[in-house]
Motif scaffolding. Structure first.
Motif, PDB file in Angstrom:
ATOM      1  N   ARG A 239      58.212  36.710  31.593  1.00 41.82           N
ATOM      2  CA  ARG A 239      57.648  37.807  30.810  1.00 41.82           C
ATOM      3  C   ARG A 239      57.324  37.346  29.401  1.00 41.82           C
ATOM      4  NH1 ARG A 239      55.284  40.093  34.246  1.00 41.82           N
ATOM      5  NH2 ARG A 239      54.776  41.758  32.789  1.00 41.82           N
TER       6      ARG A 239
ATOM      7  N   GLN B 114      56.414  34.326  28.540  1.00 41.84           N
ATOM      8  CA  GLN B 114      55.163  33.569  28.607  1.00 41.84           C
ATOM      9  C   GLN B 114      53.974  34.516  28.775  1.00 41.84           C
ATOM     10  OE1 GLN B 114      53.891  31.386  32.154  1.00 41.84           O
ATOM     11  NE2 GLN B 114      53.951  29.520  30.935  1.00 41.84           N
ATOM     12  N   MET B 115      54.174  35.558  29.541  1.00 40.17           N
ATOM     13  CA  MET B 115      53.111  36.529  29.774  1.00 40.17           C
ATOM     14  C   MET B 115      52.713  37.217  28.468  1.00 40.17           C
ATOM     15  SD  MET B 115      51.470  37.154  32.479  1.00 40.17           S
ATOM     16  CE  MET B 115      52.517  36.750  33.855  1.00 40.17           C
TER      17      MET B 115
ATOM     18  N   ARG C  13      50.715  34.920  26.322  1.00 39.87           N
ATOM     19  CA  ARG C  13      49.349  34.725  26.829  1.00 39.87           C
ATOM     20  C   ARG C  13      48.710  36.080  27.114  1.00 39.87           C
ATOM     21  NH1 ARG C  13      49.553  32.872  31.661  1.00 39.87           N
ATOM     22  NH2 ARG C  13      47.522  31.883  31.673  1.00 39.87           N
ATOM     23  N   PHE C  14      48.866  36.983  26.193  1.00 42.32           N
ATOM     24  CA  PHE C  14      48.451  38.371  26.420  1.00 42.32           C
ATOM     25  C   PHE C  14      46.971  38.492  26.751  1.00 42.32           C
ATOM     26  CE2 PHE C  14      47.031  42.553  24.889  1.00 42.32           C
ATOM     27  CZ  PHE C  14      47.825  43.349  25.693  1.00 42.32           C
TER      28      PHE C  14
ATOM     29  N   TYR D  16      45.108  36.352  28.204  1.00 34.80           N
ATOM     30  CA  TYR D  16      44.684  35.631  29.401  1.00 34.80           C
ATOM     31  C   TYR D  16      44.225  36.646  30.448  1.00 34.80           C
ATOM     32  CZ  TYR D  16      45.300  33.299  33.886  1.00 34.80           C
ATOM     33  OH  TYR D  16      45.119  32.819  35.156  1.00 34.80           O
TER      34      TYR D  16
ATOM     35  N   ASP E  97      43.131  37.383  34.431  1.00 31.06           N
ATOM     36  CA  ASP E  97      43.069  36.870  35.800  1.00 31.06           C
ATOM     37  C   ASP E  97      42.544  37.944  36.745  1.00 31.06           C
ATOM     38  OD1 ASP E  97      46.524  37.216  36.881  1.00 31.06           O
ATOM     39  OD2 ASP E  97      45.153  38.601  35.912  1.00 31.06           O
ATOM     40  N   VAL E  98      41.840  38.910  36.178  1.00 36.86           N
ATOM     41  CA  VAL E  98      41.307  39.947  37.056  1.00 36.86           C
ATOM     42  C   VAL E  98      40.060  39.447  37.750  1.00 36.86           C
ATOM     43  CG1 VAL E  98      42.253  41.876  35.768  1.00 36.86           C
ATOM     44  CG2 VAL E  98      40.008  40.986  35.177  1.00 36.86           C
ATOM     45  N   GLU E  99      39.784  40.027  38.874  1.00 35.33           N
ATOM     46  CA  GLU E  99      38.680  39.560  39.700  1.00 35.33           C
ATOM     47  C   GLU E  99      37.344  39.738  38.977  1.00 35.33           C
ATOM     48  OE1 GLU E  99      36.299  40.884  43.666  1.00 35.33           O
ATOM     49  OE2 GLU E  99      37.641  42.230  42.583  1.00 35.33           O
ATOM     50  N   PRO E 100      36.483  38.730  38.983  1.00 43.37           N
ATOM     51  CA  PRO E 100      35.178  38.898  38.376  1.00 43.37           C
ATOM     52  C   PRO E 100      34.373  39.939  39.140  1.00 43.37           C
ATOM     53  CG  PRO E 100      35.289  36.853  39.593  1.00 43.37           C
ATOM     54  CD  PRO E 100      36.665  37.423  39.589  1.00 43.37           C
TER      55      PRO E 100
ATOM     56  N   ARG F 190      33.796  36.858  34.080  1.00 42.48           N
ATOM     57  CA  ARG F 190      34.675  36.511  32.962  1.00 42.48           C
ATOM     58  C   ARG F 190      35.386  35.211  33.248  1.00 42.48           C
ATOM     59  NH1 ARG F 190      37.259  42.359  32.978  1.00 42.48           N
ATOM     60  NH2 ARG F 190      37.062  41.885  35.150  1.00 42.48           N
ATOM     61  N   LYS F 191      35.729  34.497  32.199  1.00 42.67           N
ATOM     62  CA  LYS F 191      36.468  33.257  32.384  1.00 42.67           C
ATOM     63  C   LYS F 191      37.898  33.485  31.948  1.00 42.67           C
ATOM     64  CE  LYS F 191      32.707  30.017  31.998  1.00 42.67           C
ATOM     65  NZ  LYS F 191      32.140  28.871  31.263  1.00 42.67           N
TER      66      LYS F 191
ATOM     67  N   LEU G  60      55.260  28.342  36.054  1.00 42.33           N
ATOM     68  CA  LEU G  60      55.400  28.432  34.597  1.00 42.33           C
ATOM     69  C   LEU G  60      54.651  27.280  33.931  1.00 42.33           C
ATOM     70  CD1 LEU G  60      57.030  30.709  33.346  1.00 42.33           C
ATOM     71  CD2 LEU G  60      58.872  29.104  32.906  1.00 42.33           C
TER      72      LEU G  60
ATOM     73  N   THR H 290      35.807  36.079  46.948  1.00 47.54           N
ATOM     74  CA  THR H 290      35.067  36.073  45.685  1.00 47.54           C
ATOM     75  C   THR H 290      35.871  35.229  44.694  1.00 47.54           C
ATOM     76  OG1 THR H 290      36.130  38.198  45.259  1.00 47.54           O
ATOM     77  CG2 THR H 290      33.828  38.257  45.890  1.00 47.54           C
TER      78      THR H 290
ATOM     79  N   GLU I  55      36.901  32.873  41.521  1.00 51.91           N
ATOM     80  CA  GLU I  55      36.566  32.889  40.104  1.00 51.91           C
ATOM     81  C   GLU I  55      35.652  31.700  39.811  1.00 51.91           C
ATOM     82  OE1 GLU I  55      40.145  33.167  37.840  1.00 51.91           O
ATOM     83  OE2 GLU I  55      40.574  35.179  38.605  1.00 51.91           O
ATOM     84  N   PRO I  56      34.798  31.780  38.797  1.00 56.06           N
ATOM     85  CA  PRO I  56      33.790  30.736  38.556  1.00 56.06           C
ATOM     86  C   PRO I  56      34.380  29.340  38.386  1.00 56.06           C
ATOM     87  CG  PRO I  56      33.328  32.677  37.237  1.00 56.06           C
ATOM     88  CD  PRO I  56      34.639  32.920  37.877  1.00 56.06           C
ATOM     89  N   SER I  57      35.577  29.271  37.850  1.00 55.74           N
ATOM     90  CA  SER I  57      36.148  27.950  37.581  1.00 55.74           C
ATOM     91  C   SER I  57      36.827  27.335  38.792  1.00 55.74           C
ATOM     92  CB  SER I  57      37.175  28.074  36.455  1.00 55.74           C
ATOM     93  OG  SER I  57      38.209  28.965  36.864  1.00 55.74           O
TER      94      SER I  57
ATOM     95  N   ARG J  36      44.202  35.881  45.844  1.00 58.65           N
ATOM     96  CA  ARG J  36      44.733  37.186  45.458  1.00 58.65           C
ATOM     97  C   ARG J  36      44.098  38.262  46.334  1.00 58.65           C
ATOM     98  NH1 ARG J  36      46.740  37.908  40.295  1.00 58.65           N
ATOM     99  NH2 ARG J  36      47.370  39.883  41.242  1.00 58.65           N
TER     100      ARG J  36
ATOM    101  N   TRP K 262      39.645  35.709  45.226  1.00 58.72           N
ATOM    102  CA  TRP K 262      40.085  37.059  45.626  1.00 58.72           C
ATOM    103  C   TRP K 262      39.547  37.330  47.005  1.00 58.72           C
ATOM    104  CZ3 TRP K 262      42.873  40.183  42.090  1.00 58.72           C
ATOM    105  CH2 TRP K 262      43.020  39.616  40.816  1.00 58.72           C
TER     106      TRP K 262
ATOM    107  N   ALA L 297      57.019  38.631  38.590  1.00 56.67           N
ATOM    108  CA  ALA L 297      57.095  38.556  37.128  1.00 56.67           C
ATOM    109  C   ALA L 297      56.114  37.536  36.563  1.00 56.67           C
ATOM    110  CB  ALA L 297      58.516  38.209  36.698  1.00 56.67           C
TER     111      ALA L 297
ATOM    112  N   ARG M 181      50.319  39.185  36.112  1.00 58.69           N
ATOM    113  CA  ARG M 181      50.061  40.352  35.259  1.00 58.69           C
ATOM    114  C   ARG M 181      49.984  41.616  36.102  1.00 58.69           C
ATOM    115  NH1 ARG M 181      45.120  39.805  31.363  1.00 58.69           N
ATOM    116  NH2 ARG M 181      45.895  41.815  30.720  1.00 58.69           N
TER     117      ARG M 181
ATOM    118  N   GLU N 174      37.840  47.059  39.850  1.00 58.81           N
ATOM    119  CA  GLU N 174      38.630  46.000  40.477  1.00 58.81           C
ATOM    120  C   GLU N 174      39.376  46.500  41.700  1.00 58.81           C
ATOM    121  OE1 GLU N 174      42.740  43.701  39.651  1.00 58.81           O
ATOM    122  OE2 GLU N 174      41.720  44.683  37.976  1.00 58.81           O
TER     123      GLU N 174
END
Lengths: 518, 440
Positions: free
Chosen positions: A496, A498-499, A502-503, A505, A507-510, A517-518, B34, B150, B152-154, B177, B263, B364, B367, B425
């Motif tokens: 948590r 680290q999370m 990296r607030f 950051y 990782d949601v699906e484009p 998004r990158k 991590l 789908t 991610e681009p990277s 995911r 995804w 944990a 996100r 999403e």
């Protein structure tokens, strides 16, 4: 009406021809109880029925409304706590048999030849009752009585009742009629008086009734009892030439373990020196299945036989006397010890209406009524067992033994009685007073010491060892869980943290908006 | 000792052993995640030259999802002239072909190749389709994506960079995911399962033993390896697991790179999920039986650990769970009485606590996954979703035995797709889409 004196199972028994409730065979005594029996009265009624059972008399028990028409079928009637408007009491006028009135005595009964006139001394009152038992031992107890009534011109009296209005007899009688003022027979004193008075009431002769002996029983002896401790008690009893009985707990498995062998070594020594062994009833929780019980008893008996220990009787809890489904199992034993198990009157089956347990024909040896702390019996009207706990301090046990020995009620050896026991479908153990036989073959009671195995093979597989250690394993698992939880908590904190760092950051699906998004 | 006691003892020991193994793997997976989360995962080639990559997309009646997938693949941030997309339109009977032709017309300057097969050469499952695509692939690196993905681009760049950075790596796999996690309770369970599986089984094994299993999508592999092993095994329903074992035997290892994310759509109906999982389990059993002999082969390297792990999961874990469930239900109904010393519900309670906390640790790391709702779902899935695994396995074992006895041809049971409304999403699903059937 025809009175017969029969000798059944070593105890004198009155019987009478005629019909009784639900049985082809007639009962001797009819116990009549109030139609509206409350819990306290039920507990006492249970004790009254039990008294008849212990004294070896068959008895039916019926409520007032049902009993009134059946009086003539019985040679004796016990009226328990009947109300003044009782139909049975009125019907007693035409009844010529023995009558025992317990806590009920109508003010006017229209038969002055047979029943006394009564003078009411007081309403609710308390009185000190005193009664002298065997050997001149007098015991007293404070009684709360609903009403003190003084019958006129008794031909028999026993004990005293000291109340504010003066001193009157505790028990009174006129020929075949006897009266006791108590309704509560759950106390040791009241039960003892009842047993004594019932014996005298039913005794048809002018001389004294037979005297019965008592037995010393070392109770609840387990294989895990310290053999040295048990041996020290046994040796003392043997040295003092005191007859005794050891009640052993049933053992179903591992009869070859060294602990069991050492335990049985002491039992064999006791057996060879006047002590007798009996088997305690299996401890069963929940519903008792007769077949399961039979199997347990069979297994336990055979495990003891393997070690040359021969339990000659069974010790059962009091409640089992009222269990109809256990009759066939208990019927396999000629000698039954009955111990007080703490149950009250709920075990009495009012629908059954008869103490048909007695029809098993067993030699009953109930626990003595403990009028003092030693548990010594002061009644000789029936056989009794004085239970001593083997787990107590040997000095205390021996002190109690000494008190029993000094009592006027004689001690008896179980070997002086004959015993029979069907330990399984075809297995039979018998003792006829001279020889012990198992399946017809004589077995020796002589004690021959056996050498102990130094390294007993417990035949424990990996599985058995794992089972034996499972409880210890639990501790290991708990430690494992605690360590894992601590590690997980630390890891969660780090994750948590680290999370949070990296607030931004993502990782949601484009999405399909052509601007991933990158 | 009664049979029920023996069975209980067996279940207790086995379940707690697995519990210990999973805690161990979780700690490893956690440490690896991590570490990965602290970096982008990018390892640009020193000479700046990216290899040619062929992205294979097997598709059988995927009209509902394929358009979105291909458009996403075209948006990779990998140099556009250094990768080609090969869609194997495998004997489709729906509009897949027309859709692909439309996209080709829309992006005429891109390397988008469509191979349409008929009943003669196609329609024999994913492995066969991949072999067909591979036959026209030009790349020295082969990437595989399922038709519902789908990425991610990277994703492609990260996977390829890591593959060419170490000659000992045979393949690099990314993380997947659940795109439709909020579609139903089932997809929520699947989402938690996939996240935890990847952290514990993939990252954990990789962290400690350099072992992980190709998941069937979002991975890159060296062309030379595919050529040496003669392509994908068309008999394997779990071609991904099968090829993983073959890579191990060749002396390579497979890298897990959680930064490369794709995804994918998961079944949101139990019946579809059950068929999909049965296929996977059946495929894994096939691979396990085929490769178990290597457990005792000293030359097989670290793969031995994996075959042993798979065998214990499918034999010990399955049997102990069945045993424990039977004892539990039998006890409730009063048929079974365990008299084992030390056997108590405390043991089961502790196991449940460890399981839940273990799963929450995995969540944990993600996100929007670590919350009370997830904790409730984990608890619920332990008593519902997790129990379904036993039935899946039993059916898979039964079908495998029947196939062997009657020499039945292995059939590919295609996972049914659903059209998604892509307004956000958390996609909502149209539930009136019919199952299109077919083998893939």
């Amino acid at each position: 009406m025809k009175d017969l004196i029969t000798k059944t199972n070593g105890q004198d028994q009155l019987s009478q021809t005629g019909n009784s409730v639900g049985n082809d065979q007639a009962a001797e005594i009819l116990i009549v109880y109030p139609d509206d029996l409350d819990d306290a009265e039920r507990n006492s009624l249970c004790r009254v029925v039990e008294t008849m059972t212990y004294l070896g008399h068959t008895a039916d028990y019926l409520p007032d409304r049902k009993a009134v028409l059946k009086l003539s079928q019985y040679s004796a009637v016990v009226c328990y706590a009947l109300k003044d408007d009782s139909k049975t009491e009125t019907a007693l006028m035409g009844y010529s048999g023995r009558v025992l009135l317990l806590g009920c005595l109508p003010e006017t009964l229209p038969d002055p030849k047979r029943y006394p006139r009564t003078v009411i001394l007081s309403g609710k009152d308390s009185a000190v009752a005193a009664y002298t038992f065997s050997g001149g031992n007098t015991f007293t107890q404070l009684l709360a009585l609903e009403g003190l009534r003084l019958p006129q011109n008794p031909t028999y009296t026993a004990g005293t009742l000291s109340a504010s209005t003066g001193e009157i007899p505790l028990a009174e009688g006129w020929g075949l009629v006897r009266y006791l003022p108590m309704t509560d027979y759950t106390t040791a004193f009241a039960r003892a008086v009842l047993e004594q008075e019932t014996t005298l009431w039913l005794w048809p002769y002018h001389d004294k009734p037979h005297s019965y002996a008592q037995f010393i029983v070392l109770d609840s002896v387990y294989p895990f009892t310290d053999p040295q401790r048990l041996l020290s008690i046994v040796q003392k009893l043997v040295r003092e030439k005191i007859n005794f009985v050891i009640s052993v707990m049933p053992i179903y498995q591992n009869a070859d373990y060294p602990a069991m062998r050492q335990f049985c070594e002491v039992l064999r020594y006791a057996q060879a020196n006047g002590g007798a062994v009996i088997m305690h009833a299996p401890m069963v929780q929940g519903d008792l299945d007769p077949q399961v019980l039979q199997q347990k008893l069979t297994d336990a008996a055979q495990n003891y036989f393997k070690n040359q220990v021969y339990p000659v009787a069974l010790e059962i809890p009091r409640a089992w006397m009222y269990r109809e489904n256990l009759r066939s199992t208990l019927g396999r034993y000629r000698t039954l010890f009955v111990y007080e198990d703490g149950t009250a009157g709920e075990c009495l089956d009012l629908k059954l209406a008869t103490n048909d347990f007695i029809r098993l024909g067993a030699q009953l040896i109930p626990q003595t009524i403990g009028l003092d702390t030693t548990g010594t019996g002061y009644l000789d009207c029936r056989a009794g067992a004085v239970y001593l706990s083997s787990s107590e301090d040997p000095a205390q046990v021996l002190k109690a033994v000494s008190a029993v020995r000094n009592s006027t009620v004689p001690l008896k050896s179980l070997w002086d009685m004959s015993h029979t026991e069907y330990f399984n479908e075809s297995g039979l153990l018998t003792w006829d007073g001279s020889a012990l036989k198992v399946n017809g073959e004589k077995v020796s009671l002589n004690y021959i010491p056996k050498p102990y195995e130094e390294n007993h093979n417990y035949k424990r597989t990996v599985l058995y060892r794992a089972t034996a250690n499972l409880q210890n394993q639990n501790h290991v698992l708990i430690v494992f869980v605690a360590v894992a939880m601590a590690a997980f908590a630390l890891c969660m904190y780090l994750a948590r943290r680290q999370m949070h760092l990296r607030f931004f950051y993502s990782d949601v699906e484009p999405l399909d908006d052509n601007t991933p998004r990158k | 000792m009664l049979p029920a006691d023996v069975a209980s003892l067996y279940a207790i020991i086995t379940i707690w052993l697995f519990m210990a193994v999973y805690v161990f793997l979780s700690i490893g997976g956690f440490r690896y995640f991590l570490k990965c989360n602290a970096s982008s995962g990018s390892l640009p080639p020193k000479d700046g030259k990216y290899p040619m990559v062929s992205v294979l997309v097997p598709a059988h009646n995927e009209a509902l999802v394929l358009s979105r997938t291909v458009r996403t693949l075209l948006k990779f941030d990998y140099p556009k002239d250094r990768y080609e997309i090969i869609v194997i339109n495998d004997n489709s009977t729906d509009r897949t072909k027309e859709l692909l032709q439309g996209i080709q017309r829309e992006f005429p300057d891109r390397n988008l190749i469509v191979i349409s097969t008929d009943r003669q050469v196609g329609g024999d499952g994913k492995s066969n389709a991949l072999n067909i695509g591979f036959s026209v692939a030009k790349g020295s690196v082969i990437a595989v994506y399922d038709a519902d993905n789908t990425p991610e681009p990277s994703a492609l760049r990260l996977l390829t960079e890591n593959l060419i950075a170490d000659d000992n790596i045979g393949a690099v796999i990314g993380k997947f995911r659940t795109r439709n996690r909020n579609a139903s309770l089932l997809t929520r369970f699947v989402n938690i399962e996939t996240l935890c599986h990847q952290c514990m089984n993939q990252a954990g094994r990789y962290f400690f033993f350099k072992l992980c299993t190709i998941p069937g999508t979002n991975y890159v592999i060296r062309r030379s390896i595919i050529e040496r092993i003669g392509g994908w095994d068309v008999k394997a329903l779990s071609e991904d697991t099968e090829i993983s074992f073959r890579i191990y035997r060749m002396g390579y290892y497979i890298k897990f790179l959680p930064q490369a994310v794709t995804w994918e759509q998961e079944p949101h109906l139990l019946s579809i999920w059950f068929r999909q999982r049965t296929r996977w389990a059946k495929g894994n059993l096939y691979v396990l039986i085929k490769n178990f002999k290597y457990t005792f082969d000293h030359t097989a390297g670290s793969m031995r650990l994996d075959t042993l792990y798979f065998a214990t999961v499918y034999v010990l874990m399955l049997s102990s769970l069945i045993t424990s469930d039977i004892i539990f239900l039998g006890g409730l109904m009063g048929f079974i009485h365990v008299k084992l010393a030390g056997f108590s519900s405390v043991l089961w309670g502790l196991a449940i606590v460890v399981f839940i906390v273990n799963m929450m640790l995995m969540l944990a790391l993600e996100r929007n996954e670590f919350n009370l709702q997830s904790a409730a779902l984990v608890t619920l899935m332990l008593f519902t979703y997790a129990k379904l695994w036993v039935f899946v396995m039993l059916k898979a074992v039964y079908l495998s035995i029947v196939d062997q006895l009657f020499h039945r041809e292995v059939k590919w049971d295609k996972t049914v797709r659903y059209e998604e409304v892509t307004d956000d999403e958390n996609s909502k699903f149209k539930t009136d889409v019919t199952r299109t059937g077919g083998k893939q």
